[in-house]
Design a protein around this motif. Structure first.
Motif, PDB file in Angstrom:
ATOM      1  N   THR A  22       0.822  -1.198   0.000  1.00 31.26           N
ATOM      2  CA  THR A  22       0.000   0.000   0.000  1.00 31.26           C
ATOM      3  C   THR A  22       0.862   1.257   0.000  1.00 31.26           C
ATOM      4  OG1 THR A  22      -1.775  -1.130   1.184  1.00 31.26           O
ATOM      5  CG2 THR A  22      -1.786   1.266   1.251  1.00 31.26           C
ATOM      6  N   HIS A  23       0.476   2.222  -0.844  1.00 33.54           N
ATOM      7  CA  HIS A  23       1.173   3.506  -0.937  1.00 33.54           C
ATOM      8  C   HIS A  23       0.143   4.621  -0.776  1.00 33.54           C
ATOM      9  CE1 HIS A  23       4.931   1.725  -2.634  1.00 33.54           C
ATOM     10  NE2 HIS A  23       4.066   0.777  -2.965  1.00 33.54           N
ATOM     11  N   HIS A  24       0.407   5.536   0.133  1.00 34.41           N
ATOM     12  CA  HIS A  24      -0.530   6.632   0.378  1.00 34.41           C
ATOM     13  C   HIS A  24      -0.250   7.775  -0.593  1.00 34.41           C
ATOM     14  CE1 HIS A  24      -3.580   8.716   2.636  1.00 34.41           C
ATOM     15  NE2 HIS A  24      -2.802   9.788   2.735  1.00 34.41           N
ATOM     16  N   ILE A  25      -1.304   8.263  -1.236  1.00 28.18           N
ATOM     17  CA  ILE A  25      -1.203   9.348  -2.201  1.00 28.18           C
ATOM     18  C   ILE A  25      -1.886  10.588  -1.629  1.00 28.18           C
ATOM     19  CG2 ILE A  25      -1.810  10.145  -4.518  1.00 28.18           C
ATOM     20  CD1 ILE A  25       0.180   7.826  -4.522  1.00 28.18           C
ATOM     21  N   THR A  26      -1.206  11.716  -1.682  1.00 25.35           N
ATOM     22  CA  THR A  26      -1.787  12.994  -1.294  1.00 25.35           C
ATOM     23  C   THR A  26      -1.606  13.989  -2.433  1.00 25.35           C
ATOM     24  OG1 THR A  26      -1.274  12.629   1.052  1.00 25.35           O
ATOM     25  CG2 THR A  26      -1.764  14.892   0.383  1.00 25.35           C
ATOM     26  N   LEU A  27      -2.710  14.570  -2.884  1.00 22.83           N
ATOM     27  CA  LEU A  27      -2.675  15.524  -3.987  1.00 22.83           C
ATOM     28  C   LEU A  27      -2.720  16.956  -3.464  1.00 22.83           C
ATOM     29  CD1 LEU A  27      -5.144  13.769  -6.475  1.00 22.83           C
ATOM     30  CD2 LEU A  27      -2.659  13.519  -6.296  1.00 22.83           C
ATOM     31  N   ALA A  28      -2.326  17.889  -4.319  1.00 27.33           N
ATOM     32  CA  ALA A  28      -2.264  19.296  -3.927  1.00 27.33           C
ATOM     33  C   ALA A  28      -3.642  19.871  -3.602  1.00 27.33           C
ATOM     34  CB  ALA A  28      -1.607  20.108  -5.038  1.00 27.33           C
ATOM     35  N   ASN A  29      -4.702  19.268  -4.161  1.00 26.43           N
ATOM     36  CA  ASN A  29      -6.061  19.750  -3.886  1.00 26.43           C
ATOM     37  C   ASN A  29      -6.621  19.229  -2.572  1.00 26.43           C
ATOM     38  OD1 ASN A  29      -6.650  17.083  -4.468  1.00 26.43           O
ATOM     39  ND2 ASN A  29      -7.693  17.521  -6.398  1.00 26.43           N
ATOM     40  N   GLY A  30      -5.798  18.511  -1.817  1.00 32.20           N
ATOM     41  CA  GLY A  30      -6.206  18.014  -0.503  1.00 32.20           C
ATOM     42  C   GLY A  30      -6.744  16.599  -0.488  1.00 32.20           C
ATOM     43  N   LYS A  31      -6.997  16.020  -1.649  1.00 38.63           N
ATOM     44  CA  LYS A  31      -7.499  14.655  -1.704  1.00 38.63           C
ATOM     45  C   LYS A  31      -6.382  13.670  -1.368  1.00 38.63           C
ATOM     46  CE  LYS A  31     -11.154  15.562  -5.074  1.00 38.63           C
ATOM     47  NZ  LYS A  31     -11.718  15.218  -6.405  1.00 38.63           N
ATOM     48  N   SER A  32      -6.732  12.617  -0.654  1.00 35.24           N
ATOM     49  CA  SER A  32      -5.758  11.580  -0.323  1.00 35.24           C
ATOM     50  C   SER A  32      -6.434  10.219  -0.339  1.00 35.24           C
ATOM     51  CB  SER A  32      -5.110  11.844   1.034  1.00 35.24           C
ATOM     52  OG  SER A  32      -6.071  11.784   2.071  1.00 35.24           O
ATOM     53  N   PHE A  33      -5.667   9.193  -0.683  1.00 37.63           N
ATOM     54  CA  PHE A  33      -6.191   7.836  -0.792  1.00 37.63           C
ATOM     55  C   PHE A  33      -5.012   6.887  -0.894  1.00 37.63           C
ATOM     56  CE2 PHE A  33      -6.179  10.140  -4.782  1.00 37.63           C
ATOM     57  CZ  PHE A  33      -5.384   9.355  -5.604  1.00 37.63           C
ATOM     58  N   ASP A  34      -5.312   5.601  -0.835  1.00 37.57           N
ATOM     59  CA  ASP A  34      -4.278   4.576  -0.916  1.00 37.57           C
ATOM     60  C   ASP A  34      -4.356   3.840  -2.246  1.00 37.57           C
ATOM     61  OD1 ASP A  34      -3.301   5.097   1.633  1.00 37.57           O
ATOM     62  OD2 ASP A  34      -4.631   3.634   2.585  1.00 37.57           O
ATOM     63  N   LEU A  35      -3.192   3.587  -2.827  1.00 42.65           N
ATOM     64  CA  LEU A  35      -3.075   2.724  -3.994  1.00 42.65           C
ATOM     65  C   LEU A  35      -2.231   1.518  -3.612  1.00 42.65           C
ATOM     66  CD1 LEU A  35      -2.390   5.300  -6.872  1.00 42.65           C
ATOM     67  CD2 LEU A  35      -4.563   4.191  -6.306  1.00 42.65           C
ATOM     68  N   ARG A  36      -2.572   0.382  -4.184  1.00 43.69           N
ATOM     69  CA  ARG A  36      -1.791  -0.827  -3.930  1.00 43.69           C
ATOM     70  C   ARG A  36      -1.039  -1.199  -5.197  1.00 43.69           C
ATOM     71  NH1 ARG A  36      -2.358  -3.465   0.581  1.00 43.69           N
ATOM     72  NH2 ARG A  36      -1.847  -5.504  -0.295  1.00 43.69           N
ATOM     73  N   LEU A  37       0.279  -1.328  -5.066  1.00 43.94           N
ATOM     74  CA  LEU A  37       1.151  -1.621  -6.199  1.00 43.94           C
ATOM     75  C   LEU A  37       1.785  -2.984  -6.046  1.00 43.94           C
ATOM     76  CD1 LEU A  37       0.981   1.569  -6.421  1.00 43.94           C
ATOM     77  CD2 LEU A  37       3.272   1.433  -7.392  1.00 43.94           C
ATOM     78  N   ALA A  38       2.150  -3.555  -7.190  1.00 47.63           N
ATOM     79  CA  ALA A  38       2.913  -4.800  -7.173  1.00 47.63           C
ATOM     80  C   ALA A  38       4.131  -4.626  -6.281  1.00 47.63           C
ATOM     81  CB  ALA A  38       3.335  -5.167  -8.590  1.00 47.63           C
ATOM     82  N   ASP A  39       4.448  -5.657  -5.541  1.00 50.86           N
ATOM     83  CA  ASP A  39       5.545  -5.610  -4.582  1.00 50.86           C
ATOM     84  C   ASP A  39       6.847  -5.216  -5.285  1.00 50.86           C
ATOM     85  OD1 ASP A  39       6.726  -5.877  -2.096  1.00 50.86           O
ATOM     86  OD2 ASP A  39       7.191  -7.997  -2.387  1.00 50.86           O
ATOM     87  N   GLY A  40       7.588  -4.297  -4.674  1.00 51.00           N
ATOM     88  CA  GLY A  40       8.866  -3.867  -5.214  1.00 51.00           C
ATOM     89  C   GLY A  40       8.784  -2.628  -6.073  1.00 51.00           C
ATOM     90  N   PHE A  41       7.603  -2.007  -6.171  1.00 53.47           N
ATOM     91  CA  PHE A  41       7.442  -0.792  -6.973  1.00 53.47           C
ATOM     92  C   PHE A  41       6.963   0.359  -6.101  1.00 53.47           C
ATOM     93  CE2 PHE A  41       7.588  -3.970 -10.199  1.00 53.47           C
ATOM     94  CZ  PHE A  41       8.183  -3.342 -11.289  1.00 53.47           C
ATOM     95  N   GLY A  42       7.443   1.544  -6.433  1.00 55.03           N
ATOM     96  CA  GLY A  42       7.003   2.758  -5.772  1.00 55.03           C
ATOM     97  C   GLY A  42       6.226   3.626  -6.737  1.00 55.03           C
ATOM     98  N   ILE A  43       5.541   4.648  -6.213  1.00 48.46           N
ATOM     99  CA  ILE A  43       4.748   5.541  -7.041  1.00 48.46           C
ATOM    100  C   ILE A  43       4.859   6.954  -6.515  1.00 48.46           C
ATOM    101  CG2 ILE A  43       2.623   5.130  -5.714  1.00 48.46           C
ATOM    102  CD1 ILE A  43       1.089   5.328  -8.416  1.00 48.46           C
ATOM    103  N   ALA A  44       4.889   7.918  -7.430  1.00 49.93           N
ATOM    104  CA  ALA A  44       4.966   9.320  -7.060  1.00 49.93           C
ATOM    105  C   ALA A  44       4.085  10.132  -7.997  1.00 49.93           C
ATOM    106  CB  ALA A  44       6.408   9.819  -7.140  1.00 49.93           C
ATOM    107  N   VAL A  45       3.587  11.261  -7.509  1.00 50.90           N
ATOM    108  CA  VAL A  45       2.814  12.182  -8.336  1.00 50.90           C
ATOM    109  C   VAL A  45       3.803  13.036  -9.117  1.00 50.90           C
ATOM    110  CG1 VAL A  45       1.149  14.069  -8.355  1.00 50.90           C
ATOM    111  CG2 VAL A  45       0.898  12.192  -6.708  1.00 50.90           C
ATOM    112  N   ALA A  46       3.908  12.782 -10.432  1.00 53.20           N
ATOM    113  CA  ALA A  46       4.903  13.474 -11.252  1.00 53.20           C
ATOM    114  C   ALA A  46       4.381  14.792 -11.811  1.00 53.20           C
ATOM    115  CB  ALA A  46       5.352  12.572 -12.396  1.00 53.20           C
ATOM    116  N   ALA A  47       3.082  14.912 -12.001  1.00 52.53           N
ATOM    117  CA  ALA A  47       2.452  16.149 -12.467  1.00 52.53           C
ATOM    118  C   ALA A  47       0.988  16.100 -12.049  1.00 52.53           C
ATOM    119  CB  ALA A  47       2.573  16.309 -13.979  1.00 52.53           C
ATOM    120  N   GLN A  48       0.430  17.248 -11.706  1.00 52.03           N
ATOM    121  CA  GLN A  48      -0.968  17.291 -11.294  1.00 52.03           C
ATOM    122  C   GLN A  48      -1.569  18.644 -11.637  1.00 52.03           C
ATOM    123  OE1 GLN A  48      -1.530  17.265  -6.901  1.00 52.03           O
ATOM    124  NE2 GLN A  48       0.696  17.438  -6.754  1.00 52.03           N
TER     125      GLN A  48
END
Length: 395
Positions: A22-48
């Motif tokens: 599980t990876h927690h995502i927080t956006l600039a507009n205040g929204k936040s939620f969890d995404l689940r990724l395949a093990d061994g991968f990370g995620i980042a907000v590159a543009a919004q």
């Protein structure tokens, strides 16, 4: 008994899930939620802060271009952006440049360098395919566009924006241009031959021909290893569980049956509304899909990862499942991994865009971005994600 067996097979195939974190995502507009990724991968907000951000392409000077359709209506507020100056430390694009504005539903762009060395920028709009001369480092086209093809643009009154207003363009390994044109309806016999087809043409628009027909809405196209691959959305009049949405290795000069035939599970059937008892079209001639998805998953963009990538991605596709507009079905809203071979299993790679009550995002396109990494557009939240192999994320 046979129908029950088909449903059971679909459930088993899509139950395959890689180990996930599980990876927690927080956006600039205040929204936040969890995404689940395949093990061994990370995620980042590159543009919004974008709108209906859709499909991506890499320019000859190594910049990422992405379309933004603005919203779900038929409009002329679309934009093509350039994503530039990616910072590996922050995993963000530092610069976002508007390359073209005031566009009618820009869904897809592509680049081609002709034998003389001239670079071309192709743009697929609802009513036409155009191309501009492309200059490296430019922030806008310097000349007027050439119109290579025109498409019918009526029948866009569907409550979510049209049957169907997107056009997709890709360049083939054979130096041909391919354009997908969706149907004008949910299910009907078309008045115009170009509907529900994939066109092939020379880079200058000449020698147009139908490469494939009978594809209701082939939004995702990708040329991989001398083969054209396409995602396709089935119609909505056969209920919650039929037809399957599909992923094909396209065969030239082949008709994939719509509206007369449809796939469910691994088999192709005749549509009783348009082709009772197979009388109008022989559905036995329709190739089965490489991969059938559950009905209303809405597959869009795809990417292929060759053997040079980590085993977790190598020799496989990632496909963005945009998700059903009928939330109670809980179909799609994720990225899945598919083996290249005909027997390749389907596995969840990213989930969490729909948590059962709230839509957090709708994946649109997957695009390779360095070894063992890719960028992913979300046309609901207006976000571009960067997904990467991360040893720290491995369990």
């Amino acid at each position: 008994m046979k129908r029950a067996l088909v449903v059971f097979i679909i459930v088993v195939v899509f139950a395959a899930v890689t180990s996930a974190a599980t990876h927690h995502i927080t956006l600039a507009n205040g929204k936040s939620f969890d995404l689940r990724l395949a093990d061994g991968f990370g995620i980042a907000v590159a543009a919004q802060g974008l709108k209906r951000v859709r499909f991506m392409a890499r320019s000859p000077d190594d910049r990422i271009f992405v379309t933004d359709m603005y919203n779900l209506t038929d409009n002329k507020r679309g934009v093509v952006y350039i994503l530039e100056d990616f910072d590996p430390a922050t995993r963000q694009f530092k610069k976002l440049t508007k390359y073209l504005t005031g566009l009618r539903n820009p869904n897809s762009v592509a680049f081609y360098t002709d034998p003389s060395g001239t670079d071309w920028f192709y743009l697929a709009l609802t009513d036409r395919l155009v191309r501009y001369r492309y200059e490296a480092g430019s922030e806008a086209p310097s000349g007027e566009p050439e119109v290579l093809a025109t498409f019918p643009d009526y029948g866009l009154g569907y409550k979510y924006g049209g049957w169907h207003l997107t056009r997709t363009v890709v360049v083939g390994g054979n130096r041909k241009i391919y354009v997908a044109v969706g149907s004008s309806c949910n299910a009907c016999e078309e008045k115009e031959e170009v509907r529900a087809s994939i066109l092939e043409m020379d880079p200058d628009g000449k020698n147009q021909r139908y490469y494939a027909r009978g594809l209701r809405n082939a939004v995702g196209l990708k040329w991989v290893n001398d083969r054209l691959w396409a995602t396709n959305m089935g119609s909505d009049h056969l209920g919650d569980n039929r037809p399957a949405d599909t992923f094909y290795s396209i065969e030239a000069e082949t008709n994939y049956g719509w509206p007369y035939c449809f796939q469910a599970g691994a088999k192709v059937f005749f549509d009783p509304k348009f082709n009772l008892r197979n009388r109008k079209f022989d559905c036995r001639t329709v190739p089965a899909a490489h991969t059938p998805f559950p009905a209303h998953s809405s597959p869009l963009g795809l990417e292929y990862f060759d053997s040079s990538n980590d085993p977790a991605l190598a020799n496989s596709f990632l496909v963005a499942l945009h998700g059903s507009t009928k939330r109670t079905l809980r179909r799609g809203y994720k990225v899945v991994k598919i083996g290249e071979s005909a027997s390749g299993a389907v596995e969840d790679f990213i989930t969490g865009f729909f948590d059962g009550t709230k839509i957090n995002g709708r994946p649109a396109d997957v695009f390779s971005f360095g070894k063992n990494a890719f960028i992913l557009t979300d046309d609901h939240a207006g976000v571009v994600y960067y997904v990467y192999r991360d040893a720290k994320a491995a369990r």
